[in-house]
Motif scaffolding. Structure first.
Motif, short mmCIF file in Angstrom:
data_model
loop_
_atom_site.label_atom_id
_atom_site.label_comp_id
_atom_site.label_asym_id
_atom_site.label_seq_id
_atom_site.Cartn_x
_atom_site.Cartn_y
_atom_site.Cartn_z
N VAL A 56 0.87 -1.17 0.00
CA VAL A 56 0.00 0.00 0.00
C VAL A 56 0.92 1.22 0.00
N LEU A 57 0.72 2.11 -0.98
CA LEU A 57 1.52 3.32 -1.12
C LEU A 57 0.72 4.49 -0.56
N LEU A 58 1.24 5.11 0.50
CA LEU A 58 0.57 6.25 1.13
C LEU A 58 1.09 7.53 0.49
N ILE A 59 0.19 8.29 -0.12
CA ILE A 59 0.56 9.52 -0.80
C ILE A 59 -0.06 10.70 -0.06
N MET A 60 0.79 11.50 0.56
CA MET A 60 0.34 12.66 1.33
C MET A 60 0.14 13.83 0.38
N GLY A 61 -0.61 14.81 0.80
CA GLY A 61 -0.89 15.98 -0.03
C GLY A 61 0.34 16.77 -0.39
N LEU A 62 0.18 17.67 -1.32
CA LEU A 62 1.26 18.49 -1.85
C LEU A 62 2.00 19.21 -0.73
N ILE A 67 6.11 12.15 7.27
CA ILE A 67 5.71 12.05 8.68
C ILE A 67 4.26 12.46 8.90
N GLY A 68 3.61 12.98 7.85
CA GLY A 68 2.17 13.24 7.94
C GLY A 68 1.40 11.94 8.14
N TRP A 69 1.96 10.83 7.68
CA TRP A 69 1.42 9.49 7.97
C TRP A 69 2.13 9.01 9.23
N HIS A 70 1.48 9.03 10.36
CA HIS A 70 2.10 8.73 11.65
C HIS A 70 2.64 7.30 11.70
N ASP A 71 3.76 7.15 12.43
CA ASP A 71 4.40 5.84 12.58
C ASP A 71 3.42 4.77 13.06
N ASP A 72 2.63 5.08 14.07
CA ASP A 72 1.71 4.08 14.62
C ASP A 72 0.64 3.68 13.61
N PHE A 73 0.19 4.61 12.79
CA PHE A 73 -0.78 4.29 11.74
C PHE A 73 -0.16 3.33 10.74
N CYS A 74 1.06 3.65 10.28
CA CYS A 74 1.75 2.79 9.31
C CYS A 74 2.02 1.41 9.90
N ALA A 75 2.48 1.37 11.14
CA ALA A 75 2.75 0.08 11.79
C ALA A 75 1.46 -0.72 11.97
N ILE A 85 4.36 1.70 2.32
CA ILE A 85 5.40 2.57 1.77
C ILE A 85 4.90 4.01 1.87
N ARG A 86 5.68 4.86 2.51
CA ARG A 86 5.36 6.30 2.55
C ARG A 86 6.59 7.06 2.07
N PHE A 87 6.40 8.25 1.52
CA PHE A 87 7.53 8.98 0.96
C PHE A 87 7.37 10.48 1.14
N ASP A 88 8.53 11.16 1.09
CA ASP A 88 8.54 12.62 1.07
C ASP A 88 8.27 13.08 -0.35
N ASN A 89 7.31 13.98 -0.52
CA ASN A 89 7.08 14.58 -1.83
C ASN A 89 8.33 15.34 -2.28
N ARG A 90 8.41 15.59 -3.56
CA ARG A 90 9.50 16.42 -4.07
C ARG A 90 9.40 17.80 -3.43
N ASP A 91 10.53 18.39 -3.13
CA ASP A 91 10.65 19.73 -2.54
C ASP A 91 10.36 19.77 -1.04
N VAL A 92 10.21 18.62 -0.39
CA VAL A 92 10.04 18.60 1.07
C VAL A 92 10.88 17.48 1.66
N GLY A 93 11.11 17.59 2.96
CA GLY A 93 11.83 16.52 3.67
C GLY A 93 13.20 16.27 3.08
N TRP A 94 13.52 14.98 2.92
CA TRP A 94 14.84 14.60 2.40
C TRP A 94 14.83 14.38 0.89
N SER A 95 13.71 14.63 0.23
CA SER A 95 13.64 14.47 -1.23
C SER A 95 14.26 15.68 -1.92
N THR A 96 14.52 15.52 -3.23
CA THR A 96 15.12 16.58 -4.03
C THR A 96 14.29 17.86 -3.98
#
Length: 133
Positions: A56-62, A67-75, A85-96
């Motif tokens: 399941v790929l969790l896609i947070m808003g723009l 981290i918008g998808w809380h650890d406990d929710f994912c677990a 699978i959760r990810f940082d959108n482009r231009d935020v967090g550790w992404s490009t």
């Protein structure tokens, strides 16, 4: 009144959660982390659970970090047999971060006014570019 297959209060200090529910984890951490790259853009991601489980790929808003998808929710999803699978959108967090684009409010407003006036607008980054990312 106790229902079959449910512990009595004497057997457990946990409140009754109902059938199919799992108690929350005390401390949830990702199973793995990494960078997914297409050569020009790197997206930071984290996973929870077993990679052989259905993904399941969790896609947070723009503009939102993973981290918008809380650890406990994912677990909790992983406990239910999903590979999360959760990810940082482009231009935020550790992404490009793309720093050469005019992302200012003034630039956005100017292009919006041009569109409203029926003028053609050139944009530095398009939907097609986003799909290529």
């Amino acid at each position: 009144m106790l229902r079959p297959n449910h512990p009595s209060e004497a057997e457990s200090n946990l409140p009754s959660l109902g059938e199919g529910l799992v108690p929350p984890l005390r401390h949830a951490e990702p199973t793995s982390t990494g960078m997914a790259s297409n050569g020009a853009i790197d997206l930071y991601y984290e996973t929870f659970g077993d990679p052989t489980d259905p993904p399941v790929l969790l896609i947070m808003g723009l503009g939102t970090q993973l981290i918008g998808w809380h650890d406990d929710f994912c677990a909790g999803l992983a406990q239910r047999g999903l590979y999360v699978i959760r990810f940082d959108n482009r231009d935020v967090g550790w992404s490009t971060k793309l720093t050469d684009l005019d992302g200012s409010f003034a630039g956005f407003l100017s292009k919006g006014l041009q569109l409203l006036a029926g003028l053609s607008v050139t944009v530095p980054y398009s939907i097609a570019d986003m799909a290529d990312d």
